[in-house]
Design a protein around this motif. Structure first.
Motif, PDB file in Angstrom:
ATOM      1  N   ALA A 284       0.983  -1.252  -0.047  1.00 28.08           N
ATOM      2  CA  ALA A 284       0.130   0.048   0.065  1.00 28.08           C
ATOM      3  C   ALA A 284       0.911   1.210  -0.018  1.00 28.08           C
ATOM      4  CB  ALA A 284      -0.738  -0.059   1.190  1.00 28.08           C
ATOM      5  N   GLN A 509      -7.581  -0.262  -5.262  1.00 34.33           N
ATOM      6  CA  GLN A 509      -7.470  -1.284  -4.061  1.00 34.33           C
ATOM      7  C   GLN A 509      -8.430  -2.189  -4.225  1.00 34.33           C
ATOM      8  OE1 GLN A 509      -6.717   0.415  -0.258  1.00 34.33           O
ATOM      9  NE2 GLN A 509      -6.816  -1.608   0.898  1.00 34.33           N
ATOM     10  N   GLN A 512      -7.325  -4.525  -6.888  1.00 36.43           N
ATOM     11  CA  GLN A 512      -6.386  -5.331  -6.625  1.00 36.43           C
ATOM     12  C   GLN A 512      -6.881  -6.597  -5.835  1.00 36.43           C
ATOM     13  OE1 GLN A 512      -3.504  -2.769  -4.829  1.00 36.43           O
ATOM     14  NE2 GLN A 512      -2.452  -2.519  -6.694  1.00 36.43           N
ATOM     15  N   THR A 513      -7.915  -6.328  -5.029  1.00 37.28           N
ATOM     16  CA  THR A 513      -8.485  -7.484  -4.334  1.00 37.28           C
ATOM     17  C   THR A 513      -9.239  -8.400  -5.067  1.00 37.28           C
ATOM     18  OG1 THR A 513      -8.652  -5.745  -2.323  1.00 37.28           O
ATOM     19  CG2 THR A 513      -9.967  -7.526  -2.199  1.00 37.28           C
TER      20      THR A 513
END
Length: 586
Positions: A284, A509, A512-513
Motif C-alpha cells: 500500500a 485497491q 487489486q483485491t
C-alpha cells in the motif's frame, strides 16, 4: 525407490526433519493422531536447490500428538542432496539411538506437549505489522521510484504540451479532439493484445523495448507539430487530411499504447513483486508513493511547459521538450536494469504457473495467424474483464472517463487557451488539479479507516458529482466572461479532483483485491481499453461539436457520466453479492 521422512528426536521441544532417499520402505509402527505440523509444506527439487541450502534442516513441532505403538529401530543415513522427485509416499522413521525410554514416556504425556506449546515463539501484533510494512526488496523499490520519476516527468510534460501546441495552430477543438480520438481507438484495439504480450515476454527487455518505442514516437510527434507550425495556415476542415497530421496521429497512437503497457507493468506487476505479495502495508505504501510521483510529475511538467510557453515561442518550447525526452531515455533504461539487479533478479521470474506449462485452460489458443491471434487475445481480454467479480466498481471507474471537459486534459487546455488565458495560469490550473491528487492519497487513507474501503469509494464519487454540478451551473449562468466567475468555475473543478482521485486510489485497491493475480495485466489493460472507449465516444462528440460555443453541451454530458458512476457504485454497494461479502468481509 521411495522417499522417506526421518524425524530425529533428541528429547528437545522440536525435531530436525530430513528428507532422504531409501531403497526399501521400512515398516513403521508410529501412528500420529490429530497431528499438526507448525511449518508450511515444502516441495523440494534436487536440481533446483541452491548449494547453500543443501545442508539446511527444517525444524518442525508436533502438537496434540500421541505415540500409540512401537517405534522402528532401523537407522537410515543418506545424503540429502540425492532427492528423487518421483517419490510418492513419505515414510516416517525415528532414530532409536537418540530416542531414550524416558524421553518417550515424556512425549506420551500431556505435560511435555504443553511444554512444547509454551516454548514456541509467537510474534506480537506489532512485530507482524513491522514485517508487513517492510518491503521484500527495498533497494529495488527505490530504483523503481527513480525510473518512474524520470519516465513520468517526460510523459506528463508531453501530455500537457501537445494539446497546447495544437490549439495554437487553429482556434478550434477539432485537431485536439481528433488526435485524442485516434489515440483512444488504438488503445481500445491494441490494449488487450499489448497486455497479453507483456504477460508472455521477459519483463525487463520488454519494458526497455517499449520505453525506446515510446521515446521515438514522442520525438516524431514533436517533429510533426513543429512542421505544422512552420507551414502556412490552412482551413480547419483540411487539417485532418494533411500528411503531418496523419503521421502525428499514428505516432500518438503508438506512444499511448506504449505508455499504457509501461504503466500497467509498473503499477500492477513490478511493484507487487518488489514490495511483496504477502506484505500488504508495504504494498500500500509503494502504491501511494508511485501515485504521488506520477502526480508530482504532472504538476512539474505542466507548470514547466507553461512557464516556457509564456517566455519563448511554441517551436522553441517543443525543442526543449524533445531535449528532455532524449536525456531521460538512457536514465530510464539504466534505472530499470538497476531495479532488477538490486532485487536479486526477481523481475526475471515467471509470472504464474501457466508460463511453465504448455497450455492452460485460460490461455489464448495458439495460432500461426498473427491477426487471428490478436483477435483471440482481444476477445479473451474482454471476456475476462466482464467476468471479474468487481465489475460494477470497474464500470464506475470507466464512466468517469466520459468526463473529458470538466477535468484537466486536452479539451480543457484547448478551451482555456482559446479564451486567451495566460499559459502560466493554464499550467497552474493543471498543477493544482494534480496537487489535489496528491492530497487524495492521504485523504483516502483516512476515509478507508473511518468508512471502510467500499463506503470510501462512494464518498469520493458523491463529492465529485456534487462539485461538478455547481460548476456546470456556474457555466450555464453565462458569466464566465468575467474574471471572478471563471476563477470560481476552475476552483470547483480543482476541488472535484479530490473526489475523483480518492476514488481512483480506493478503486485501485478494490480491483487489486478482486482480480486474480494471474490475470492482472490482461484485465488491467482491458480495463484501460474500455475506459479509452468511453473517452473516445466523448471525443467523437467533441469532433462533431468542435466549436467552443458547444462547450456547455459537452460539460453537461460529462456531468451526467459522473452522476451515473456514483449511482451505479452506490447501487452495487447497497445490494452486495456473496462474492462481494467474501472479498471485503461485509
Amino acid at each position: 525407490m521411495a522417499m522417506g521422512v526421518v524425524i530425529t528426536a533428541h528429547g528437545q521441544p522440536s525435531a530436525a526433519l530430513h528428507l532422504i532417499q531409501t531403497r526399501s520402505v521400512l515398516s513403521s509402527c508410529l501412528r500420529l493422531r490429530h497431528s499438526n505440523l507448525l511449518c508450511a509444506p515444502i516441495c523440494l527439487n534436487s536440481h533446483a536447490v541452491p548449494p547453500r541450502l543443501e545442508a539446511f534442516n527444517l525444524r518442525c513441532s508436533f502438537t496434540n500428538t500421541d505415540v500409540l505403538e512401537c517405534v522402528a529401530t532401523e537407522e537410515v543415513y543418506e545424503d540429502t542432496t540425492c532427492l528423487d522427485s518421483n517419490c510418492s509416499v513419505p515414510v516416517v522413521h525415528l532414530k532409536s539411538d537418540t530416542l531414550e525410554t524416558e524421553a518417550l514416556n515424556l512425549l506420551v504425556g500431556d505435560t511435555y506437549v504443553d511444554t512444547i506449546l509454551t516454548a514456541l515463539p509467537v510474534l506480537s501484533e506489532e512485530e507482524q505489522n513491522t514485517i508487513a510494512a517492510t518491503p521484500a526488496h527495498p533497494a529495488g523499490l527505490y530504483a523503481l521510484y527513480g525510473s518512474c520519476l524520470a519516465g513520468n516527468l517526460v510523459e506528463q510534460l508531453w501530455n500537457f504540451a501537445w494539446p497546447v501546441a495544437l490549439a495554437l495552430i487553429h482556434p478550434s477543438l477539432l485537431p485536439v479532439a481528433a488526435m485524442g480520438f485516434f489515440a483512444k481507438l488504438a488503445v481500445i484495439a491494441g490494449g488487450p493484445l499489448v497486455g497479453k504480450l507483456m504477460d508472455n515476454f521477459p519483463r525487463v527487455p520488454a519494458y526497455n523495448c517499449l520505453t525506446i518505442v515510446q521515446a521515438a514516437a514522442q520525438l516524431l510527434s514533436v517533429g510533426m507539430i513543429i512542421q505544422a507550425h512552420t507551414v502556412n495556415p490552412i482551413p480547419v476542415s483540411s487539417v485532418l487530411v494533411q500528411p503531418w497530421f496523419v503521421i502525428l496521429a499514428i505516432a500518438m497512437a503508438v506512444e499511448r499504447l506504449s505508455g499504457l503497457a509501461l504503466g500497467v507493468a509498473m503499477e500492477r506487476d513490478w511493484v507487487v513483486l518488489l514490495a511483496g505479495t504477502n506484505r500488504p502495508i508495504a504494498l500500500a505504501q509503494a502504491n501511494a508513493i508511485l501515485r504521488r510521483i506520477d502526480l508530482l510529475c504532472e504538476i512539474v511538467g505542466a507548470s514547466l511547459f507553461g512557464i516556457f510557453l509564456s517566455k519563448y515561442e511554441s517551436v522553441t518550447c517543443l525543442k526543449l521538450a524533445a531535449s528532455l525526452m532524449i536525456w531521460s531515455l538512457p536514465v530510464v533504461v539504466f534505472l530499470t536494469h538497476l531495479t532488477n539487479k538490486l532485487s536479486a533478479g526477481v523481475l526475471d521470474r515467471a509470472r504464474c504457473p501457466q508460463t511453465c506449462c504448455g497450455s492452460s485452460a485460460g490461455s489464448v489458443p495458439e495460432t500461426t495467424n498473427i491477426l487471428a491471434a490478436s483477435i483471440e487475445a482481444i476477445k479473451h481480454g474482454w471476456s475476462e474483464y466482464i467476468q471479474q467479480p468487481v465489475l460494477p466498481a470497474s464500470l464506475a471507474y470507466v464512466l468517469l472517463y466520459f468526463n473529458v471537459v470538466l477535468a484537466p486534459g486536452g479539451l480543457m487546455t484547448a478551451f482555456l487557451t482559446q479564451r486567451g488565458l495566460n499559459p502560466t495560469i493554464i499550467g497552474g490550473f493543471s498543477g493544482l488539479c494534480a496537487l489535489m491528487g496528491v492530497a487524495a492519497t492521504f485523504v483516502s487513507t483516512k476515509m478507508v479507516e473511518r468508512l471502510g474501503i467500499l463506503k470510501a469509494g462512494a464518498a469520493g464519487l458523491i463529492f465529485q458529482a456534487s462539485l461538478l454540478t455547481v460548476a456546470v451551473a456556474v457555466y450555464m449562468s453565462g458569466s464566465l466572461s468575467q474574471k471572478v466567475p471563471l476563477v470560481f468555475f476552475l476552483c470547483l473543478i480543482v476541488l472535484s479532483r479530490l473526489g475523483h482521485k480518492s476514488y481512483d486510489v480506493v478503486g485501485a485497491q478494490i480491483l487489486q483485491t478482486g482480480i486474480p493475480a494471474s490475470k492482472v495485466n490482461l484485465i488491467g489493460t482491458t480495463e484501460v481499453a474500455v475506459a479509452s472507449l468511453a473517452e473516445s465516444v466523448m471525443l467523437g462528440v467533441a469532433i462533431i461539436a468542435n466549436d467552443t460555443s458547444h462547450f456547455g453541451f459537452l460539460a453537461m454530458l460529462s456531468l451526467l457520466s459522473v452522476v451515473g458512476a456514483a449511482c451505479l457504485y452506490c447501487r452495487w454497494l447497497k445490494s452486495p453479492t456473496d462474492t462481494q461479502r467474501s472479498l471485503f468481509a461485509l
